[in-house]
Design a protein around this motif. Sequence first.
Motif, PDB file in Angstrom:
ATOM      1  N   ASN A  59       0.851  -1.190   0.000  1.00 48.91           N
ATOM      2  CA  ASN A  59       0.000   0.000   0.000  1.00 48.91           C
ATOM      3  C   ASN A  59       0.889   1.244   0.000  1.00 48.91           C
ATOM      4  O   ASN A  59       0.863   2.047   0.913  1.00 48.91           O
ATOM      5  N   GLY A  60       1.691   1.366  -1.055  1.00 44.22           N
ATOM      6  CA  GLY A  60       2.676   2.446  -1.108  1.00 44.22           C
ATOM      7  C   GLY A  60       2.432   3.433  -2.226  1.00 44.22           C
ATOM      8  O   GLY A  60       3.389   3.997  -2.764  1.00 44.22           O
ATOM      9  N   GLY A  61       1.167   3.660  -2.565  1.00 48.62           N
ATOM     10  CA  GLY A  61       0.877   4.602  -3.633  1.00 48.62           C
ATOM     11  C   GLY A  61      -0.487   5.235  -3.470  1.00 48.62           C
ATOM     12  O   GLY A  61      -1.200   4.980  -2.496  1.00 48.62           O
ATOM     13  N   CYS A  62      -0.851   6.094  -4.412  1.00 44.79           N
ATOM     14  CA  CYS A  62      -2.185   6.698  -4.395  1.00 44.79           C
ATOM     15  C   CYS A  62      -2.487   7.268  -5.778  1.00 44.79           C
ATOM     16  O   CYS A  62      -1.637   7.264  -6.668  1.00 44.79           O
ATOM     17  N   THR A  63      -3.693   7.765  -5.939  1.00 41.39           N
ATOM     18  CA  THR A  63      -4.117   8.288  -7.233  1.00 41.39           C
ATOM     19  C   THR A  63      -3.599   9.717  -7.433  1.00 41.39           C
ATOM     20  O   THR A  63      -3.347  10.449  -6.473  1.00 41.39           O
ATOM     21  N   MET A  64      -3.471  10.085  -8.686  1.00 33.71           N
ATOM     22  CA  MET A  64      -3.053  11.448  -9.017  1.00 33.71           C
ATOM     23  C   MET A  64      -4.085  12.464  -8.544  1.00 33.71           C
ATOM     24  O   MET A  64      -3.741  13.554  -8.070  1.00 33.71           O
ATOM     25  N   ARG A  65      -5.350  12.114  -8.657  1.00 30.47           N
ATOM     26  CA  ARG A  65      -6.406  13.047  -8.255  1.00 30.47           C
ATOM     27  C   ARG A  65      -6.370  13.319  -6.756  1.00 30.47           C
ATOM     28  O   ARG A  65      -6.636  14.437  -6.305  1.00 30.47           O
ATOM     29  N   GLU A  66      -6.053  12.298  -5.964  1.00 29.98           N
ATOM     30  CA  GLU A  66      -5.927  12.516  -4.518  1.00 29.98           C
ATOM     31  C   GLU A  66      -4.773  13.472  -4.221  1.00 29.98           C
ATOM     32  O   GLU A  66      -4.888  14.346  -3.361  1.00 29.98           O
ATOM     33  N   LEU A  67      -3.667  13.308  -4.934  1.00 30.26           N
ATOM     34  CA  LEU A  67      -2.519  14.198  -4.734  1.00 30.26           C
ATOM     35  C   LEU A  67      -2.883  15.643  -5.069  1.00 30.26           C
ATOM     36  O   LEU A  67      -2.527  16.574  -4.332  1.00 30.26           O
ATOM     37  N   LEU A  68      -3.600  15.847  -6.175  1.00 31.13           N
ATOM     38  CA  LEU A  68      -3.978  17.201  -6.581  1.00 31.13           C
ATOM     39  C   LEU A  68      -4.886  17.871  -5.554  1.00 31.13           C
ATOM     40  O   LEU A  68      -4.873  19.097  -5.395  1.00 31.13           O
ATOM     41  N   LYS A  69      -5.673  17.068  -4.834  1.00 31.15           N
ATOM     42  CA  LYS A  69      -6.602  17.620  -3.845  1.00 31.15           C
ATOM     43  C   LYS A  69      -5.964  17.814  -2.467  1.00 31.15           C
ATOM     44  O   LYS A  69      -6.398  18.668  -1.693  1.00 31.15           O
ATOM     45  N   ARG A  70      -4.926  17.022  -2.135  1.00 31.55           N
ATOM     46  CA  ARG A  70      -4.431  16.993  -0.759  1.00 31.55           C
ATOM     47  C   ARG A  70      -3.038  17.616  -0.566  1.00 31.55           C
ATOM     48  O   ARG A  70      -2.748  18.108   0.522  1.00 31.55           O
ATOM     49  N   VAL A  71      -2.172  17.547  -1.562  1.00 30.75           N
ATOM     50  CA  VAL A  71      -0.794  18.033  -1.389  1.00 30.75           C
ATOM     51  C   VAL A  71      -0.767  19.550  -1.532  1.00 30.75           C
ATOM     52  O   VAL A  71      -1.247  20.105  -2.529  1.00 30.75           O
ATOM     53  N   ARG A  72      -0.212  20.211  -0.531  1.00 30.38           N
ATOM     54  CA  ARG A  72      -0.255  21.676  -0.444  1.00 30.38           C
ATOM     55  C   ARG A  72       0.288  22.368  -1.684  1.00 30.38           C
ATOM     56  O   ARG A  72      -0.348  23.254  -2.249  1.00 30.38           O
ATOM     57  N   VAL A  73       1.478  21.970  -2.119  1.00 30.93           N
ATOM     58  CA  VAL A  73       2.103  22.657  -3.249  1.00 30.93           C
ATOM     59  C   VAL A  73       1.333  22.451  -4.540  1.00 30.93           C
ATOM     60  O   VAL A  73       1.349  23.301  -5.439  1.00 30.93           O
ATOM     61  N   LEU A  74       0.590  21.338  -4.646  1.00 30.45           N
ATOM     62  CA  LEU A  74      -0.198  21.083  -5.849  1.00 30.45           C
ATOM     63  C   LEU A  74      -1.508  21.864  -5.831  1.00 30.45           C
ATOM     64  O   LEU A  74      -1.995  22.305  -6.877  1.00 30.45           O
ATOM     65  N   LYS A  75      -2.076  22.031  -4.648  1.00 28.75           N
ATOM     66  CA  LYS A  75      -3.324  22.799  -4.546  1.00 28.75           C
ATOM     67  C   LYS A  75      -3.101  24.257  -4.941  1.00 28.75           C
ATOM     68  O   LYS A  75      -4.023  24.933  -5.407  1.00 28.75           O
ATOM     69  N   ALA A  76      -1.859  24.740  -4.736  1.00 26.27           N
ATOM     70  CA  ALA A  76      -1.547  26.131  -5.080  1.00 26.27           C
ATOM     71  C   ALA A  76      -1.301  26.326  -6.574  1.00 26.27           C
ATOM     72  O   ALA A  76      -1.267  27.459  -7.048  1.00 26.27           O
ATOM     73  N   ARG A  77      -1.136  25.217  -7.303  1.00 26.18           N
ATOM     74  CA  ARG A  77      -0.870  25.308  -8.739  1.00 26.18           C
ATOM     75  C   ARG A  77      -2.182  25.213  -9.514  1.00 26.18           C
ATOM     76  O   ARG A  77      -2.714  24.135  -9.764  1.00 26.18           O
ATOM     77  N   THR A  78      -2.720  26.364  -9.903  1.00 21.68           N
ATOM     78  CA  THR A  78      -3.997  26.379 -10.619  1.00 21.68           C
ATOM     79  C   THR A  78      -3.883  25.720 -11.992  1.00 21.68           C
ATOM     80  O   THR A  78      -4.871  25.184 -12.507  1.00 21.68           O
ATOM     81  N   ASP A  79      -2.678  25.741 -12.578  1.00 21.13           N
ATOM     82  CA  ASP A  79      -2.515  25.145 -13.903  1.00 21.13           C
ATOM     83  C   ASP A  79      -2.544  23.623 -13.861  1.00 21.13           C
ATOM     84  O   ASP A  79      -2.664  22.975 -14.905  1.00 21.13           O
ATOM     85  N   LEU A  80      -2.422  23.048 -12.639  1.00 23.41           N
ATOM     86  CA  LEU A  80      -2.414  21.596 -12.524  1.00 23.41           C
ATOM     87  C   LEU A  80      -3.756  21.010 -12.101  1.00 23.41           C
ATOM     88  O   LEU A  80      -3.905  19.793 -12.051  1.00 23.41           O
ATOM     89  N   GLN A  81      -4.703  21.858 -11.772  1.00 23.71           N
ATOM     90  CA  GLN A  81      -5.976  21.356 -11.288  1.00 23.71           C
ATOM     91  C   GLN A  81      -6.641  20.454 -12.333  1.00 23.71           C
ATOM     92  O   GLN A  81      -6.872  20.869 -13.484  1.00 23.71           O
ATOM     93  N   ASP A  82      -6.903  19.209 -11.911  1.00 21.62           N
ATOM     94  CA  ASP A  82      -7.537  18.192 -12.761  1.00 21.62           C
ATOM     95  C   ASP A  82      -6.693  17.808 -13.979  1.00 21.62           C
ATOM     96  O   ASP A  82      -7.190  17.161 -14.898  1.00 21.62           O
ATOM     97  N   ASN A  83      -5.412  18.198 -13.952  1.00 23.09           N
ATOM     98  CA  ASN A  83      -4.536  17.852 -15.074  1.00 23.09           C
ATOM     99  C   ASN A  83      -3.594  16.728 -14.641  1.00 23.09           C
ATOM    100  O   ASN A  83      -2.421  16.937 -14.348  1.00 23.09           O
TER     101      ASN A  83
END
Length: 219
Positions: A59-83
């Motif tokens: 159990n050492g992974g997760c979905t890309m969509r979960e990362l986009l919603k939960r990881v701080r630096v990714l949430k701040a990147r508007t160009d990456l939302q749902d990408n």
Amino acid sequence: DQRIRETRKTSMPRRRNNKNKPAAAAAAAAVPIVKTENETIADEVEQYIRKRPKFSENNGGCTMRELLKRVRVLKARTDLQDNVSQLADILKLFPTTLKVCSRSWVRVRHLTPHRGSTHVLGHFRCHKCNRRWKSELSWRDVWQMCKNCKDDKIYPYQQEKLPPRQSDKKAQEEAEEEEEIRPNMQELCGLCIQLGRKCTLVKMIDVENNVIWVEPGAR
């Protein structure tokens, strides 16, 4: 004669003051390493996956969509939302730590961040009681158990070089305020349990996972 003395005086080279050399060297060594934005993303993604409940070999992974919603630096990147495709392309730049299994799934390559042969300082967090602690005997791919729950194998989400020993008791107490640095407990350490004895006398674990002990009398 007076003129000769003055000439000699002015022609003598100045002695350089080397008193500040150690301080300058220490200051140069203390300059923080500036990470690129992609390196910061990869680091935060790796730590997020390692902090997830029940993190393990299976159990050492997760979905890309979960990362986009939960990881701080990714949430701040508007160009990456749902990408998810763009995020996958970024994470593929770090194949030694992350494995992009598909456009929707990523996992860490190893159970622990540290890949060396000696022990380091490990940061742990129990997913049940949220207790945090540090261990100065944290090894490559070795788990520990929480002293409160004692049932889950918990791998360190962060590992780093051992800090220099502090002689100032107050400084040590301040360093321990955030997370407890506990002595190694044999019944809670995965390596101690595997060896049937304390790992305090283990010198290193080589690339083939052979345990090399400290020579008698070395300590």
